[in-house]
Design an enzyme around this catalytic site. Sequence first.
Site, mmCIF file in Angstrom:
data_model
loop_
_atom_site.group_PDB
_atom_site.id
_atom_site.type_symbol
_atom_site.label_atom_id
_atom_site.label_comp_id
_atom_site.label_asym_id
_atom_site.label_seq_id
_atom_site.Cartn_x
_atom_site.Cartn_y
_atom_site.Cartn_z
ATOM 1 N NE ARG A 92 37.921 41.719 37.401
ATOM 2 C CZ ARG A 92 36.599 41.577 37.501
ATOM 3 N NH1 ARG A 92 35.983 40.599 36.840
ATOM 4 N NH2 ARG A 92 35.891 42.393 38.254
ATOM 5 C CG ASP A 107 38.210 44.358 39.782
ATOM 6 O OD1 ASP A 107 38.940 43.389 39.509
ATOM 7 O OD2 ASP A 107 37.105 44.547 39.235
ATOM 8 C CG ASP A 128 36.151 48.928 42.260
ATOM 9 O OD1 ASP A 128 36.819 47.949 41.904
ATOM 10 O OD2 ASP A 128 35.134 49.316 41.662
ATOM 11 C CD1 TRP A 187 38.171 48.364 33.542
ATOM 12 C CD2 TRP A 187 39.340 49.710 34.872
ATOM 13 N NE1 TRP A 187 37.358 49.426 33.870
ATOM 14 C CE2 TRP A 187 38.058 50.256 34.694
ATOM 15 C CE3 TRP A 187 40.261 50.377 35.680
ATOM 16 C CZ2 TRP A 187 37.676 51.464 35.279
ATOM 17 C CZ3 TRP A 187 39.871 51.576 36.278
ATOM 18 C CH2 TRP A 187 38.600 52.106 36.069
#
Length: 328
Positions: free
Chosen positions: A232, A174, A153, A234
Site C-alpha cells: 500500500r 507494512d 514495521d 505510504w
Amino acid sequence: MCGKKLLCFSLLACLVMSSLNVAYSSSAVLIRVDQSGNGDYTKIQDAIDSVPSNNSVGTFILLAPGVYSEKIVVPADKPYITLSGRNASTTIITWNEAWFNQQSPTVSILASDFVGRYLTIQNTFGPNGPAIALRIVGDRAAFYACRFLSFQDTLLDDSGRHYFKNCYIQGTTDFIFGNGLSFYEKCHLNSISTNGGAITAQRRSSEGENTGFTFFSCKVTGVGVGTLTLGRPWGAFSRVVFAFSYMSSSVLPSGWDDWGNSDNQRTAYYGEYRCYGPGSNLSKRVAWSHQLSPPEASPFITKAWINGLEWLRPTPTSFIKPPHKGKK
C-alpha cells in the site's frame, strides 16, 4: 602503438580501481566480538566504536554465536564495515522498544558501504504497535542470509541503494517500508498477521524520485488464506514490483491496496511479472496495478536497478589485525 594503448588502458583501470579501492579490496581488518571474552570486544557497539571516523579501510566484525541484547548504531562517519555471524539462527541481535523516534530501532545503519551477513536482527516489542528491527539510511548496503523479525514495521528501508539476498523478513503489516531503492533477491517474506495487512509501504513521493522496491525470485507466505496485500502507498508515487516470485494463498486476490485514498490509484506503480503460486492469480487484481510485459519488467529485474555492479563487493579473503585491540 599497441603497447602504448595497453599501458594507457592499464593506467586508466588502475585509476578507476583506486577510486574504489575499499570496495574491491580482498583484505580487511578483522575484529572479533565474543561475549565469553575470547575476542577483541564483548559488545558489538564497542567494536563499531573502535573503527576510526572517516574510515577508508574495510573492517570485518565477526560475531561469535550468542544472543546480543544491544541497540546498535553504525554512525554515518564509519563506512566500509561488515557485521557478520556464522549462522543467522545462532547469532541474534535483539532489543525490545516501540518506535518512538529515530533511536528506537534495534539496529540503525547510518553509514554507507555496510554489509550484514548471517545475522538475526529482531525487535520483540509488540504485537500492538510499530517496532523496528532494522533501519537503513546509508547508501550501498547489502545483507546476505539475514533474518529480520518483528511485528508492525519490521524493516525500515529508509533511503539509499540496498541489496538483500536469501534473507527472511517477518512481520504483520507494512513490515518492509521506507523510501529506499532496493533489490530483494530470493528472500522469504512471511506475514504473521491474522487480521490482514500489507507487506510493503514504499514512500516514493514524486514521479521523478528514483526509489522503489523490487522483489525478484522471492517467496510470500502468511498464516491464513487471503490475509494480506502485497503493498500500500505510504507515498503517493509508491513503486513496488514482484517478479518470478512465489505467492501463497495468503495473498488477497485484489493484490494491492490504495490505503483508503483513490487518488493513489493514479500515481502508485505496482507491478507483477511472471509470478506463480495460488496467490499470483491476476484475474481479480485491482485494475490500477500493472501486469508487466518483458520490456516493462526489464528495468526492475536485474541488479542494475540499484547500480549493483558498481558497488556490490565480494567477501574479503584475507584479514589483518586491528591496530588497537580492546577487551571490553
